[in-house]
Each structure stands twice: as structure tokens, then as C-alpha cells.
Design a protein around this motif. Structure first.
Motif, PDB file in Angstrom:
ATOM      1  N   GLU A  98      50.171  44.598  35.473  1.00 50.96           N
ATOM      2  CA  GLU A  98      49.414  43.598  36.233  1.00 50.96           C
ATOM      3  C   GLU A  98      49.960  43.463  37.644  1.00 50.96           C
ATOM      4  OE1 GLU A  98      48.626  39.752  33.975  1.00 50.96           O
ATOM      5  OE2 GLU A  98      50.371  40.596  32.939  1.00 50.96           O
ATOM      6  N   CYS A 104      42.211  39.412  46.218  1.00 53.55           N
ATOM      7  CA  CYS A 104      40.823  39.578  45.786  1.00 53.55           C
ATOM      8  C   CYS A 104      40.054  38.274  45.958  1.00 53.55           C
ATOM      9  CB  CYS A 104      40.767  39.969  44.304  1.00 53.55           C
ATOM     10  SG  CYS A 104      41.537  41.525  43.920  1.00 53.55           S
ATOM     11  N   CYS A 111      45.386  41.093  38.225  1.00 55.32           N
ATOM     12  CA  CYS A 111      44.466  42.167  37.878  1.00 55.32           C
ATOM     13  C   CYS A 111      45.326  43.319  37.394  1.00 55.32           C
ATOM     14  CB  CYS A 111      43.657  42.621  39.094  1.00 55.32           C
ATOM     15  SG  CYS A 111      42.471  41.396  39.688  1.00 55.32           S
TER      16      CYS A 111
END
Length: 122
Positions: A98, A104, A111
């Protein structure tokens, strides 16, 4: 179900990201991984040599994560998995990588990717 040795929540700072701007600064990453392999011998012997040394596994993750640079999480996760399989070729490695607080829209907490690497001999 097969036996496994796992490491969860291992964190490091690295210079990984698709853009040059992302790679210039460090970001935090988290890894969860498991090595799936029979552990009956280790249960009977009580010897480290008969199992997975999760200290060595953690060392591999941190070394690759901090001393190398990748554009894609898939590439970094694959490099980590293959390096672990050099030590434990009989293991299937499942790795979740991750990127924490990625740049983002919507400000996700993380993510990442999940890869399953079968044993090289499979």
C-alpha cells in the motif's frame, strides 16, 4: 488450508511513484505478506532453519523499499516477492503493498496492489 508465516503492517519510507515529482520525495508504504508452505517440520523440530525467518523477510522488504526506486507498485511488490522466493523457493508468496496517503482525488487513506506469486517450481 496450507500453513503460512506472515508479516503484517511493515512500514517504510521510499521514493516510488509514476511521476518524477512523486519519486523526488519520500512517501510511506505498508506491506502485509504471507509465505504459504508446510510447517510440520518446524512444529516438530522447534528450529528456525526449518521455517521462515520473518526477520530476514522484513529485512528484504525494507531494503528493497528504501534503497531502490520503482514507478509502479506492481514492480516493487514483484521485486520483493521474487527476492523472498530466492530464500524460500518452496513458498507461495502473497504480498499486499500500500502507498499511504497517495496523491489522488478524494484523499484515500491508501492505494495498493495484491500479488500472488506461486513457487517458482510450480
Amino acid at each position: 488450508m496450507i500453513d503460512s508465516v506472515f508479516v503484517r503492517g511493515l512500514e517504510f519510507e521510499g521514493n516510488h511513484g509514476y511521476t518524477a515529482a512523486e519519486r523526488r520525495g519520500t512517501r510511506r508504504f505498508r506491506v502485509n505478506l504471507s509465505l504459504e508452505l508446510p510447517l510440520a517440520v518446524a512444529m516438530a523440530s522447534d528450529r528456525l532453519v526449518d521455517t521462515v525467518d520473518y526477520w530476514k523477510v522484513s529485512e528484504i522488504v525494507v531494503a528493497l523499499g528504501t534503497k531502490s526506486t520503482y514507478k509502479l507498485l506492481e514492480a516493487l511488490a514483484g521485486a520483493i516477492g521474487h527476492k523472498i522466493q530466492e530464500l524460500y523457493p518452496q513458498a507461495q508468496v502473497v504480498i499486499e503493498l500500500e502507498k499511504l496517503a497517495p496523491p489522488c482525488p478524494g484523499v484515500p487513506a491508501s492505494c495498493g496492489v495484491r500479488l500472488v506469486l506461486p513457487p517458482p517450481s510450480a
